[in-house]
Design a protein around this motif. Structure first.
Motif, short mmCIF file in Angstrom:
data_model
loop_
_atom_site.label_atom_id
_atom_site.label_comp_id
_atom_site.label_asym_id
_atom_site.label_seq_id
_atom_site.Cartn_x
_atom_site.Cartn_y
_atom_site.Cartn_z
N GLY A 117 22.08 92.09 107.97
CA GLY A 117 22.54 93.11 108.91
C GLY A 117 23.71 93.92 108.39
O GLY A 117 24.11 94.90 109.00
N ALA A 137 27.17 96.73 122.79
CA ALA A 137 25.99 96.07 122.22
C ALA A 137 25.28 97.00 121.24
O ALA A 137 24.84 96.57 120.16
CB ALA A 137 25.04 95.64 123.34
N GLN A 138 25.16 98.26 121.60
CA GLN A 138 24.51 99.22 120.69
C GLN A 138 25.33 99.39 119.41
O GLN A 138 24.77 99.49 118.31
CB GLN A 138 24.31 100.56 121.40
CG GLN A 138 23.20 100.50 122.45
CD GLN A 138 23.12 101.78 123.27
OE1 GLN A 138 24.04 102.11 124.00
NE2 GLN A 138 22.03 102.52 123.14
N GLU A 195 21.64 106.37 121.10
CA GLU A 195 20.55 106.20 120.13
C GLU A 195 20.25 107.49 119.38
O GLU A 195 20.01 107.47 118.17
CB GLU A 195 19.28 105.70 120.83
CG GLU A 195 19.39 104.28 121.37
CD GLU A 195 19.72 103.25 120.30
OE1 GLU A 195 19.17 103.34 119.19
OE2 GLU A 195 20.55 102.36 120.58
N GLN A 228 27.33 97.21 118.04
CA GLN A 228 27.17 96.01 117.23
C GLN A 228 25.83 96.03 116.51
O GLN A 228 25.73 95.73 115.32
CB GLN A 228 27.20 94.80 118.16
CG GLN A 228 27.97 93.65 117.60
CD GLN A 228 27.99 92.51 118.61
OE1 GLN A 228 28.09 92.74 119.82
NE2 GLN A 228 27.87 91.30 118.12
N ASP A 229 24.79 96.43 117.24
CA ASP A 229 23.45 96.49 116.67
C ASP A 229 23.38 97.51 115.53
O ASP A 229 22.61 97.33 114.58
CB ASP A 229 22.46 96.87 117.78
CG ASP A 229 21.05 96.89 117.28
OD1 ASP A 229 20.57 95.82 116.88
OD2 ASP A 229 20.44 97.98 117.24
N ALA A 230 24.19 98.56 115.62
CA ALA A 230 24.15 99.61 114.59
C ALA A 230 25.14 99.32 113.46
O ALA A 230 25.37 100.18 112.61
CB ALA A 230 24.46 100.97 115.22
N ARG A 240 24.24 106.93 116.90
CA ARG A 240 23.78 105.94 115.92
C ARG A 240 23.78 106.47 114.48
O ARG A 240 24.28 105.78 113.58
CB ARG A 240 22.39 105.39 116.30
CG ARG A 240 21.93 104.25 115.41
CD ARG A 240 20.56 103.74 115.80
NE ARG A 240 20.58 102.79 116.87
CZ ARG A 240 20.71 101.46 116.71
NH1 ARG A 240 20.84 100.95 115.51
NH2 ARG A 240 20.71 100.67 117.75
N ASP A 284 18.31 93.26 104.81
CA ASP A 284 17.37 92.57 105.69
C ASP A 284 16.81 91.37 104.95
O ASP A 284 17.24 91.05 103.83
CB ASP A 284 16.26 93.53 106.16
CG ASP A 284 15.38 94.00 105.02
OD1 ASP A 284 15.58 93.56 103.86
OD2 ASP A 284 14.48 94.82 105.27
N SER A 301 26.99 98.10 127.49
CA SER A 301 25.77 98.52 126.78
C SER A 301 26.15 99.19 125.47
O SER A 301 25.54 98.94 124.42
CB SER A 301 24.91 99.44 127.65
OG SER A 301 25.63 100.58 128.06
N ARG A 315 32.79 96.84 108.43
CA ARG A 315 32.18 97.41 109.65
C ARG A 315 33.13 98.43 110.26
O ARG A 315 34.31 98.13 110.46
CB ARG A 315 31.95 96.31 110.69
CG ARG A 315 30.83 95.38 110.37
CD ARG A 315 30.50 94.58 111.63
NE ARG A 315 29.28 93.82 111.43
CZ ARG A 315 29.26 92.54 111.06
NH1 ARG A 315 30.37 91.89 110.87
NH2 ARG A 315 28.11 91.94 110.89
#
Ligand code: AMP
Ligand code: MG
Length: 403
Positions: A34, A212-213, A310, A215-217, A314, A158, A209, A178
């Motif tokens: 990641g 979370a986005q 998104e 962190q995901d990105a 992002r 990945d 939300s 990060r």
């Protein structure tokens, strides 16, 4: 400046192409999934390092089995990982060596016959299918040569990238730090989760939300709390947010009297690249910069916040994280139930993708507008509806953005 969706996206992509990621970290390979690779991973030797058999069977001279059946003398056997002293020095015409997948092919042999096409009787094997020179052997260096770049900086680590790094012996890899993303909610009606909301108040869901986005990105979220609809409080928290790598504001960008985000940012001499995009949800989305810090003003309606993150935030966050740019990619699926909308805006509506194997079908999630978080949570994608379509019939192909 209200732009079309595509123009707005291109503006973000253009600025994203100019940003530099932050510092580097050296992390254990097992903890690097990641993260974004910052230094190339190269081959430490040729791959494969020896002529690797790709099947279990017999190493032979292909010319010996040009016509089949052909019977050969078995002079030995080579296991994967075999010690060099246990390998027959040369396979001569009329000879074969039993060989296992992953074992080195002996000198003299130029093909491997699969065990399925052989018949062993004592020390003699009968081959029942012809092979050509090179069949079932991976030559030395056919996958990579020593010092070849196998993974470029800017890729997302990945599972397949980890396999590459592991295979060349990298116990640790260099990754980008990060980026820290400030998240600022706005609105007098918004309260923190720890507080009991009054009758006309709602809880802050957007900060969660968005975190979370983020962190995901690949970012690290820093929650800056809730700014009241009051210029001086907003100013104070924006100043704090501009200390981070990227600032995300939610709410306060519409046309209401207390939508103060744009005027307060103007006090910081913000450059505004756009102040709206022809989309729904999310039309009032704002993108700009204060000195060298980018910010997005995302509309406060929870689904608008999610969708505009998104679509626009992002790629900028990805660039700050060191990721090479990637185009926004859509899937396609057949529409299960007709959709009727108004023209003028490109829509990204929460949808449910179903079907099995290669037959994807999609339909709108039952939702009640941009505030309906529960139905968005049940959705697994967004259905994209072009701005010029009033009706899309069941059975038509539609573009879908995975959630
Ligand atoms: P605004 O963009 O400030 O006009 O807000 C649009 C709608 O989103 C309003 O109904 C707000 O109450 C709601 N909203 C704004 N911020 C948040 C938030 N942080 N969490 C949940 N809902 C919000
Ligand atoms: Mg508001």
């Amino acid at each position: 400046m209200v732009l079309s969706f595509e123009d707005a996206r291109h503006v973000v992509e253009r600025y994203a192409a100019e940003v530099q990621p932050g510092g580097l970290e050296f992390v254990a390979l097992g903890e690097s999934v990641g993260r974004v690779l910052a230094k190339a991973v190269t081959a430490d030797r040729d791959y494969p390092p020896f002529r690797r058999a790709m099947r279990d069977g017999y190493a032979v001279q292909a010319a010996d089995v040009a016509t089949v059946p052909a019977t050969l003398e078995v002079i030995g056997e080579i296991k994967a990982g075999a010690d060099p002293k246990d390998i027959p020095s040369k396979v001569k015409p009329g000879q074969a060596v039993g060989i296992m997948t992953g074992a080195p092919t002996p000198d003299g042999a130029d093909a491997v016959v699969m065990v399925e096409y052989s018949w062993l009787e004592g020390k003699r094997v009968t081959i029942t299918r012809a092979v050509s020179s090179g069949d079932n052997i991976a030559p030395v260096g056919s996958e990579a040569h020593k010092r070849d770049v196998l993974l470029e900086p800017g890729i997302l680590l990945d599972y397949s990238a980890l396999a590459v790094a592991a295979s060349v012996g990298q116990e640790n890899v260099w990754v980008y730090r990060r980026p820290v993303v400030g998240i600022l909610s706005t609105g007098d009606e918004i309260v923190e989760l720890s507080a009991q909301p009054g009758p006309n108040q709602i809880r802050n869901s957007n900060s969660y939300s968005l975190a979370a986005q983020v962190q995901d990105a690949g970012g690290e979220a820093r929650l800056l709390g809730i700014a009241r609809d009051d210029a001086s409080h907003l100013r104070e928290l924006i100043a704090e947010g501009l200390e981070t790598d990227l600032l995300l504001l939610t709410g306060g960008v519409s046309m209401g009297k207390y939508d103060l985000v744009e005027p307060v940012l103007a006090e910081f001499d913000a450059e505004m690249f756009f102040t709206g995009a022809m989309i729904q949800p999310g039309r009032p989305v704002v993108f700009g910069r204060v000195q060298n810090k980018f910010f997005f003003g995302l509309p406060g309606n929870p689904v608008s916040t999610m969708v505009t993150f998104e679509l626009f935030a992002r790629p900028m966050l990805g660039a700050l994280a060191g990721l090479k740019p990637r185009p926004l990619a859509f899937l396609h699926a057949r529409l299960k139930t007709e959709i009727r909308t108004k023209t003028g805006l490109k829509r990204f509506l929460p949808g449910v993708l179903s079907g099995e194997f290669e037959t994807s079908e999609v339909e709108l999630a039952r939702w009640h507008g941009s505030g309906d978080v529960a139905s968005t949570a049940r959705a697994n994608c967004y259905i994209v509806i072009p701005p010029d379509r009033e009706r899309i019939a069941a059975g038509e192909w539609v573009a879908v953005l995975a959630k």
